[in-house]
Motif scaffolding. Structure first.
Motif, PDB file in Angstrom:
ATOM      1  N   UNK A  84      11.569   0.000   5.973  1.00 43.02           N
ATOM      2  CA  UNK A  84      12.822   0.532   6.514  1.00 43.02           C
ATOM      3  C   UNK A  84      13.428  -0.404   7.553  1.00 43.02           C
ATOM      4  N   UNK A  85      12.602  -1.005   8.385  1.00 41.95           N
ATOM      5  CA  UNK A  85      13.111  -1.922   9.414  1.00 41.95           C
ATOM      6  C   UNK A  85      13.740  -3.163   8.780  1.00 41.95           C
ATOM      7  N   UNK A  86      13.174  -3.639   7.679  1.00 40.88           N
ATOM      8  CA  UNK A  86      13.765  -4.778   6.979  1.00 40.88           C
ATOM      9  C   UNK A  86      15.172  -4.440   6.505  1.00 40.88           C
ATOM     10  N   UNK A  87      15.342  -3.247   5.941  1.00 42.85           N
ATOM     11  CA  UNK A  87      16.650  -2.851   5.420  1.00 42.85           C
ATOM     12  C   UNK A  87      17.651  -2.613   6.540  1.00 42.85           C
ATOM     13  N   UNK A  88      17.198  -2.208   7.716  1.00 48.48           N
ATOM     14  CA  UNK A  88      18.110  -2.018   8.850  1.00 48.48           C
ATOM     15  C   UNK A  88      18.686  -3.353   9.320  1.00 48.48           C
ATOM     16  N   UNK A  89      17.963  -4.437   9.062  1.00 44.60           N
ATOM     17  CA  UNK A  89      18.419  -5.769   9.465  1.00 44.60           C
ATOM     18  C   UNK A  89      19.401  -6.383   8.467  1.00 44.60           C
ATOM     19  N   UNK A  90      19.522  -5.796   7.271  1.00 48.04           N
ATOM     20  CA  UNK A  90      20.417  -6.335   6.252  1.00 48.04           C
ATOM     21  C   UNK A  90      21.866  -6.086   6.670  1.00 48.04           C
ATOM     22  N   UNK A  91      22.671  -7.118   6.616  1.00 46.89           N
ATOM     23  CA  UNK A  91      24.080  -7.002   6.972  1.00 46.89           C
ATOM     24  C   UNK A  91      24.858  -6.501   5.765  1.00 46.89           C
ATOM     25  N   UNK A  92      25.606  -5.439   5.974  1.00 47.10           N
ATOM     26  CA  UNK A  92      26.413  -4.872   4.898  1.00 47.10           C
ATOM     27  C   UNK A  92      27.673  -5.719   4.758  1.00 47.10           C
ATOM     28  N   UNK A  93      27.889  -6.228   3.575  1.00 44.76           N
ATOM     29  CA  UNK A  93      29.015  -7.120   3.327  1.00 44.76           C
ATOM     30  C   UNK A  93      30.298  -6.342   3.061  1.00 44.76           C
ATOM     31  N   UNK A  94      30.187  -5.236   2.330  1.00 41.78           N
ATOM     32  CA  UNK A  94      31.357  -4.449   1.971  1.00 41.78           C
ATOM     33  C   UNK A  94      31.410  -3.177   2.797  1.00 41.78           C
ATOM     34  N   UNK A  95      32.594  -2.799   3.192  1.00 47.41           N
ATOM     35  CA  UNK A  95      32.818  -1.568   3.954  1.00 47.41           C
ATOM     36  C   UNK A  95      33.477  -0.571   3.003  1.00 47.41           C
ATOM     37  N   UNK A  96      34.136   0.432   3.528  1.00 49.67           N
ATOM     38  CA  UNK A  96      34.812   1.423   2.684  1.00 49.67           C
ATOM     39  C   UNK A  96      36.269   1.534   3.099  1.00 49.67           C
ATOM     40  N   UNK A  97      37.012   2.382   2.369  1.00 42.20           N
ATOM     41  CA  UNK A  97      38.408   2.627   2.742  1.00 42.20           C
ATOM     42  C   UNK A  97      38.502   3.195   4.150  1.00 42.20           C
ATOM     43  N   UNK A  98      37.511   3.982   4.538  1.00 42.52           N
ATOM     44  CA  UNK A  98      37.512   4.569   5.878  1.00 42.52           C
ATOM     45  C   UNK A  98      37.516   3.469   6.942  1.00 42.52           C
ATOM     46  N   UNK A 154      10.563   2.515   0.426  1.00 47.56           N
ATOM     47  CA  UNK A 154       9.225   2.527   1.017  1.00 47.56           C
ATOM     48  C   UNK A 154       9.378   2.688   2.519  1.00 47.56           C
ATOM     49  N   UNK A 155       8.567   3.512   3.119  1.00 45.93           N
ATOM     50  CA  UNK A 155       8.594   3.685   4.582  1.00 45.93           C
ATOM     51  C   UNK A 155       8.304   2.368   5.281  1.00 45.93           C
ATOM     52  N   UNK A 156       7.446   1.548   4.694  1.00 54.83           N
ATOM     53  CA  UNK A 156       7.023   0.305   5.317  1.00 54.83           C
ATOM     54  C   UNK A 156       8.106  -0.745   5.458  1.00 54.83           C
ATOM     55  N   UNK A 202       0.817  -1.216   0.000  1.00 51.48           N
ATOM     56  CA  UNK A 202       0.000   0.000   0.000  1.00 51.48           C
ATOM     57  C   UNK A 202       0.848   1.263   0.000  1.00 51.48           C
ATOM     58  N   UNK A 203       2.029   1.210   0.601  1.00 55.43           N
ATOM     59  CA  UNK A 203       2.851   2.423   0.671  1.00 55.43           C
ATOM     60  C   UNK A 203       3.810   2.568  -0.506  1.00 55.43           C
ATOM     61  N   UNK A 204       3.687   1.722  -1.518  1.00 55.15           N
ATOM     62  CA  UNK A 204       4.529   1.848  -2.704  1.00 55.15           C
ATOM     63  C   UNK A 204       4.162   3.118  -3.462  1.00 55.15           C
ATOM     64  N   UNK A 205       5.168   3.926  -3.729  1.00 55.94           N
ATOM     65  CA  UNK A 205       4.940   5.144  -4.495  1.00 55.94           C
ATOM     66  C   UNK A 205       4.524   6.330  -3.657  1.00 55.94           C
ATOM     67  N   UNK A 206       4.410   6.166  -2.343  1.00 53.19           N
ATOM     68  CA  UNK A 206       4.006   7.274  -1.486  1.00 53.19           C
ATOM     69  C   UNK A 206       5.239   7.770  -0.747  1.00 53.19           C
ATOM     70  N   UNK A 207       5.509   9.055  -0.863  1.00 56.81           N
ATOM     71  CA  UNK A 207       6.671   9.637  -0.205  1.00 56.81           C
ATOM     72  C   UNK A 207       6.314  10.930   0.492  1.00 56.81           C
ATOM     73  N   UNK A 208       7.326  11.565   1.086  1.00 50.06           N
ATOM     74  CA  UNK A 208       7.100  12.818   1.800  1.00 50.06           C
ATOM     75  C   UNK A 208       6.595  13.916   0.863  1.00 50.06           C
TER      76      UNK A 208
END
Length: 160
Positions: free
Chosen positions: A48-62, A44-46, A29-35
């Motif tokens: 965001x929590x799923x993406x926070x749980x994703x483990x980042x495999x690659x880091x940076x030079x920093x 999608x706002x709905x 339902x929230x597809x295509x709806x933004x601020x």
């Protein structure tokens, strides 16, 4: 009009209606709806929590610089300075916890993917100095003669 005209029209309309009905059940339902109102995109706002749980495999030079500052600074002044460390060393996921997981690839394949001479140079990749892997020390690892952290431009010119 004859039925041979109406039947395909009804089939096409039926497919459109079927797609629109399926969209109600499949598309969140929230597809295509933004601020800023209605917009398409991957965010999608709905979820965001799923993406926070994703483990980042690659880091940076920093990330690498925190422990390996001298190496990062040194290679930063070389032609390889434009590369991320993980292009050659692999993903840094869990590296501080388990150092052996960060691999050091000494194979020719790693170097050849950028340094093989192109037969038909037509991209930005053609600006990289290349060798013929079939004739340039085919049995040896590149790092036996070349230090990837300090590539010598004069030495590369000799091998063109």
């Amino acid at each position: 009009m004859k039925s041979h005209v109406w039947r395909p029209l009804f089939v096409a309309l039926g497919l459109v209606i079927l797609i629109l009905v399926a969209r109600v059940f499949v598309v969140p339902a929230d597809f295509g709806i933004g601020e800023r109102g209605y917009m398409y995109g991957w965010h999608r706002k709905g979820n965001e929590e799923e993406w926070k749980k994703v483990t980042v495999k690659y880091k940076t030079k920093a990330y690498c610089k925190e422990c390996h500052g001298e190496k990062v600074e040194s290679i930063g002044r070389s032609p390889h300075g434009v590369l991320q460390c993980e292009n050659c060393h692999g993903p840094a996921l869990d590296h501080p916890k388990d150092p052996p997981t960060l691999t050091i690839d000494h194979s020719r394949k790693l170097c050849i993917r950028c340094h093989a001479k192109l037969d038909t140079p037509s991209s930005g990749r053609s600006k990289i100095r290349g060798i013929d892997p079939e004739t340039h020390n085919p049995e040896a690892e590149c790092s036996l003669c070349h230090d990837p952290h300090h590539p010598n431009l004069e030495e590369l010119k000799r091998h063109e």
